[in-house]
Design a protein around this motif. Structure first.
Motif, PDB file in Angstrom:
ATOM      1  N   LEU A  86      11.754  13.172  42.066  1.00 22.68           N
ATOM      2  CA  LEU A  86      10.998  11.937  42.290  1.00 22.68           C
ATOM      3  C   LEU A  86      11.894  10.762  41.924  1.00 22.68           C
ATOM      4  N   SER A  87      12.032   9.803  42.825  1.00 22.61           N
ATOM      5  CA  SER A  87      12.858   8.616  42.568  1.00 22.61           C
ATOM      6  C   SER A  87      12.041   7.360  42.825  1.00 22.61           C
ATOM      7  N   LEU A  88      11.948   6.503  41.840  1.00 21.48           N
ATOM      8  CA  LEU A  88      11.236   5.233  41.960  1.00 21.48           C
ATOM      9  C   LEU A  88      12.138   4.098  41.487  1.00 21.48           C
ATOM     10  N   THR A  89      11.955   2.953  42.103  1.00 22.28           N
ATOM     11  CA  THR A  89      12.709   1.760  41.730  1.00 22.28           C
ATOM     12  C   THR A  89      11.747   0.663  41.324  1.00 22.28           C
ATOM     13  N   CYS A  90      12.106  -0.068  40.288  1.00 24.66           N
ATOM     14  CA  CYS A  90      11.345  -1.235  39.858  1.00 24.66           C
ATOM     15  C   CYS A  90      12.219  -2.469  40.077  1.00 24.66           C
ATOM     16  N   THR A  91      11.743  -3.362  40.917  1.00 24.87           N
ATOM     17  CA  THR A  91      12.460  -4.609  41.192  1.00 24.87           C
ATOM     18  C   THR A  91      11.845  -5.720  40.365  1.00 24.87           C
ATOM     19  N   VAL A  92      12.694  -6.425  39.643  1.00 23.84           N
ATOM     20  CA  VAL A  92      12.246  -7.451  38.697  1.00 23.84           C
ATOM     21  C   VAL A  92      12.606  -8.835  39.229  1.00 23.84           C
ATOM     22  N   SER A  93      11.659  -9.748  39.143  1.00 22.51           N
ATOM     23  CA  SER A  93      11.911 -11.143  39.495  1.00 22.51           C
ATOM     24  C   SER A  93      11.369 -12.032  38.384  1.00 22.51           C
ATOM     25  N   GLY A  94      11.927 -13.226  38.301  1.00 20.11           N
ATOM     26  CA  GLY A  94      11.474 -14.158  37.275  1.00 20.11           C
ATOM     27  C   GLY A  94      12.068 -13.916  35.911  1.00 20.11           C
ATOM     28  N   GLY A  95      13.024 -13.019  35.825  1.00 13.86           N
ATOM     29  CA  GLY A  95      13.676 -12.721  34.553  1.00 13.86           C
ATOM     30  C   GLY A  95      14.736 -11.670  34.748  1.00 13.86           C
ATOM     31  N   SER A  96      15.751 -11.677  33.917  1.00  8.06           N
ATOM     32  CA  SER A  96      16.845 -10.723  34.037  1.00  8.06           C
ATOM     33  C   SER A  96      16.607  -9.497  33.180  1.00  8.06           C
ATOM     34  N   ILE A  97      16.995  -8.329  33.701  1.00  8.71           N
ATOM     35  CA  ILE A  97      16.830  -7.097  32.927  1.00  8.71           C
ATOM     36  C   ILE A  97      17.865  -7.000  31.803  1.00  8.71           C
ATOM     37  N   THR A  98      18.781  -7.954  31.736  1.00  6.19           N
ATOM     38  CA  THR A  98      19.754  -7.957  30.638  1.00  6.19           C
ATOM     39  C   THR A  98      19.399  -8.970  29.555  1.00  6.19           C
ATOM     40  N   THR A  99      18.253  -9.610  29.694  1.00  4.18           N
ATOM     41  CA  THR A  99      17.840 -10.604  28.693  1.00  4.18           C
ATOM     42  C   THR A  99      17.550  -9.948  27.345  1.00  4.18           C
ATOM     43  N   ASN A 100      18.201 -10.460  26.295  1.00  4.02           N
ATOM     44  CA  ASN A 100      17.891 -10.002  24.935  1.00  4.02           C
ATOM     45  C   ASN A 100      16.414 -10.274  24.637  1.00  4.02           C
ATOM     46  N   TYR A 101      15.756  -9.543  23.984  1.00  3.93           N
ATOM     47  CA  TYR A 101      15.833  -8.200  23.466  1.00  3.93           C
ATOM     48  C   TYR A 101      14.657  -7.438  24.043  1.00  3.93           C
ATOM     49  N   TYR A 102      14.730  -7.187  25.351  1.00  2.95           N
ATOM     50  CA  TYR A 102      13.641  -6.498  26.038  1.00  2.95           C
ATOM     51  C   TYR A 102      14.042  -5.083  26.444  1.00  2.95           C
ATOM     52  N   TYR A 103      13.030  -4.283  26.658  1.00  2.60           N
ATOM     53  CA  TYR A 103      13.224  -2.975  27.270  1.00  2.60           C
ATOM     54  C   TYR A 103      12.401  -2.920  28.540  1.00  2.60           C
ATOM     55  N   TRP A 104      12.790  -2.007  29.406  1.00  2.00           N
ATOM     56  CA  TRP A 104      12.163  -1.866  30.723  1.00  2.00           C
ATOM     57  C   TRP A 104      11.753  -0.408  30.867  1.00  2.00           C
ATOM     58  N   SER A 105      10.459  -0.196  30.989  1.00  2.00           N
ATOM     59  CA  SER A 105       9.938   1.154  30.826  1.00  2.00           C
ATOM     60  C   SER A 105       9.253   1.699  32.067  1.00  2.00           C
ATOM     61  N   TRP A 106       9.091   3.008  32.053  1.00  2.00           N
ATOM     62  CA  TRP A 106       8.297   3.720  33.040  1.00  2.00           C
ATOM     63  C   TRP A 106       7.153   4.419  32.309  1.00  2.00           C
ATOM     64  N   ILE A 107       5.959   4.273  32.861  1.00  2.00           N
ATOM     65  CA  ILE A 107       4.726   4.819  32.297  1.00  2.00           C
ATOM     66  C   ILE A 107       3.932   5.397  33.444  1.00  2.00           C
ATOM     67  N   ARG A 108       3.222   6.465  33.208  1.00  2.00           N
ATOM     68  CA  ARG A 108       2.418   7.030  34.286  1.00  2.00           C
ATOM     69  C   ARG A 108       1.016   7.364  33.795  1.00  2.00           C
ATOM     70  N   GLN A 109       0.106   7.497  34.752  1.00  2.00           N
ATOM     71  CA  GLN A 109      -1.268   7.864  34.455  1.00  2.00           C
ATOM     72  C   GLN A 109      -1.728   8.921  35.439  1.00  2.00           C
ATOM     73  N   PRO A 110      -1.761  10.182  35.003  1.00  2.00           N
ATOM     74  CA  PRO A 110      -2.279  11.238  35.872  1.00  2.00           C
ATOM     75  C   PRO A 110      -3.771  11.029  36.139  1.00  2.00           C
ATOM     76  N   PRO A 111      -4.282  11.583  37.217  1.00  2.00           N
ATOM     77  CA  PRO A 111      -5.690  11.395  37.535  1.00  2.00           C
ATOM     78  C   PRO A 111      -6.594  11.903  36.424  1.00  2.00           C
ATOM     79  N   GLY A 112      -7.520  11.072  35.985  1.00  2.00           N
ATOM     80  CA  GLY A 112      -8.469  11.454  34.960  1.00  2.00           C
ATOM     81  C   GLY A 112      -7.917  11.504  33.551  1.00  2.00           C
ATOM     82  N   LYS A 113      -6.673  11.043  33.369  1.00  2.00           N
ATOM     83  CA  LYS A 113      -6.049  11.097  32.048  1.00  2.00           C
ATOM     84  C   LYS A 113      -5.573   9.713  31.610  1.00  2.00           C
TER      85      LYS A 113
END
Length: 121
Positions: free
Chosen positions: A18-45
């Protein structure tokens, strides 16, 4: 205000990656001191944290998914990606990308809208 948008195939066959991409606008992914995460929600969970990549490029993964997960980034495109290998139907979920300050929960309003991924043959 930062905006995040997930993209990728909605249907993946079992055993594939599975390959997914997150495109970010309005801010840089290199800006101190943030993280960029992946989260999921299975059905009913509830929400399940998958992992994240920090502003400096360090990565951290959920122990339960670590062996199958890779998160990387393309700073020239201001994007970060998720790869989850050897998927099974249990990986069917809505997948979100989100931003948060290091050491804190993802910030409300700094989430993508989510993308449905179904694992099925």
């Amino acid at each position: 205000q930062v905006q995040l948008q997930e993209s990728g195939p909605g249907l993946v066959k079992p055993s594939q990656t599975l390959s997914l991409t997150c495109t970010v606008s309005g801010g840089s992914i290199t800006t101190n001191y943030y993280y960029w995460s992946w989260i999921r929600q299975p059905p009913g969970k509830g929400l399940e944290w998958i992992g994240y990549i920090t502003y400096s490029g360090s990565t951290y993964y959920s122990p339960s998914l670590k062996s199958r997960t890779s998160i990387s980034r393309d700073t020239s495109k201001n994007q970060f990606t998720l790869q989850l290998s050897s998927v099974t139907p249990e990986d069917t979920a809505v997948y979100y990308c989100a931003r948060g300050p290091v050491g804190y929960e993802p910030t409300p309003g700094s989430w993508g809208q989510g993308t449905q991924v179904t694992v099925s043959s």
